[in-house]
Design a protein around this motif. Structure first.
Motif, PDB file in Angstrom:
ATOM      1  N   PRO A  49       0.802  -1.233   0.000  1.00 52.77           N
ATOM      2  CA  PRO A  49       0.000   0.000   0.000  1.00 52.77           C
ATOM      3  C   PRO A  49       0.832   1.279   0.000  1.00 52.77           C
ATOM      4  CG  PRO A  49      -0.587  -1.414   1.885  1.00 52.77           C
ATOM      5  CD  PRO A  49       0.506  -2.097   1.143  1.00 52.77           C
ATOM      6  N   TYR A  50       1.967   1.263   0.654  1.00 55.95           N
ATOM      7  CA  TYR A  50       2.810   2.462   0.659  1.00 55.95           C
ATOM      8  C   TYR A  50       3.399   2.715  -0.730  1.00 55.95           C
ATOM      9  CZ  TYR A  50       2.532   2.488   5.729  1.00 55.95           C
ATOM     10  OH  TYR A  50       2.085   2.543   7.020  1.00 55.95           O
ATOM     11  N   ILE A  51       3.837   1.651  -1.379  1.00 56.78           N
ATOM     12  CA  ILE A  51       4.368   1.793  -2.736  1.00 56.78           C
ATOM     13  C   ILE A  51       3.262   2.261  -3.673  1.00 56.78           C
ATOM     14  CG2 ILE A  51       5.290   0.502  -4.705  1.00 56.78           C
ATOM     15  CD1 ILE A  51       7.095  -0.954  -2.710  1.00 56.78           C
ATOM     16  N   LEU A  52       2.074   1.721  -3.499  1.00 57.13           N
ATOM     17  CA  LEU A  52       0.942   2.195  -4.308  1.00 57.13           C
ATOM     18  C   LEU A  52       0.690   3.684  -4.071  1.00 57.13           C
ATOM     19  CD1 LEU A  52      -1.543  -0.804  -4.085  1.00 57.13           C
ATOM     20  CD2 LEU A  52      -0.231  -0.039  -6.070  1.00 57.13           C
ATOM     21  N   SER A  53       0.886   4.148  -2.844  1.00 55.35           N
ATOM     22  CA  SER A  53       0.710   5.575  -2.576  1.00 55.35           C
ATOM     23  C   SER A  53       1.775   6.390  -3.314  1.00 55.35           C
ATOM     24  CB  SER A  53       0.745   5.866  -1.073  1.00 55.35           C
ATOM     25  OG  SER A  53       2.054   5.844  -0.564  1.00 55.35           O
ATOM     26  N   GLY A  54       2.977   5.832  -3.455  1.00 52.58           N
ATOM     27  CA  GLY A  54       4.024   6.496  -4.229  1.00 52.58           C
ATOM     28  C   GLY A  54       3.661   6.588  -5.700  1.00 52.58           C
ATOM     29  N   PHE A  55       3.053   5.511  -6.236  1.00 55.55           N
ATOM     30  CA  PHE A  55       2.587   5.536  -7.627  1.00 55.55           C
ATOM     31  C   PHE A  55       1.465   6.555  -7.798  1.00 55.55           C
ATOM     32  CE2 PHE A  55       3.884   0.840  -8.246  1.00 55.55           C
ATOM     33  CZ  PHE A  55       5.186   1.222  -8.531  1.00 55.55           C
ATOM     34  N   PHE A  56       0.561   6.605  -6.832  1.00 55.32           N
ATOM     35  CA  PHE A  56      -0.533   7.575  -6.893  1.00 55.32           C
ATOM     36  C   PHE A  56       0.026   8.999  -6.829  1.00 55.32           C
ATOM     37  CE2 PHE A  56      -3.755  10.293  -4.936  1.00 55.32           C
ATOM     38  CZ  PHE A  56      -4.758  10.186  -5.900  1.00 55.32           C
ATOM     39  N   ALA A  57       1.040   9.211  -5.997  1.00 55.86           N
ATOM     40  CA  ALA A  57       1.679  10.526  -5.907  1.00 55.86           C
ATOM     41  C   ALA A  57       2.285  10.909  -7.258  1.00 55.86           C
ATOM     42  CB  ALA A  57       2.745  10.528  -4.813  1.00 55.86           C
TER      43      ALA A  57
END
Length: 121
Positions: A49-57
């Protein structure tokens, strides 16, 4: 929305994405050598989920960058993005315990000076 505000938010989203990716990748360890474990490793990273948040960013940064480009010259906006390495440098030392050298610090100061010169002239 102010175009320079969009550029600055793009900058911070970009920095966030880099730091969060590195932080999470450190938790998972090194990329395996063999193909199948390598694919599984990358898939596991992609589901974090944190990496996904980086992709979303990164996605949001791209949208804001496009919005800023409708109002600003690239030669005025892009120098702000050159501050990303400096921010990543300092924040990675602070949060990821990465090493630093005086040479890197001088280089980053030169980048900052370049940004200032770009805006002044």
């Amino acid at each position: 929305m102010n175009a320079y505000f969009a550029v600055i938010v793009t900058l911070f989203l970009t920095v966030y994405g880099q730091l969060i990716l590195k932080w999470r990748i450190l938790k998972y360890g090194s990329l395996p050598e063999e193909l199948k474990p390598k694919i599984l490793f990358l898939f596991k990273l992609f589901l974090d989920p944190y990496i996904l948040s980086g992709f979303f960013a990164a996605l949001l940064a791209s949208v804001l960058w496009m919005a800023a480009m409708t109002k600003l010259e690239l030669s005025k906006a892009y120098p702000v993005m050159s501050l990303a390495p400096a921010l990543v440098f300092f924040l990675s030392i602070l949060f990821l315990n990465e090493s630093y050298s005086h040479g890197k610090l001088v280089g980053l100061l030169l980048i900052g000076l370049g940004v200032i010169v770009t805006f002044k002239f």
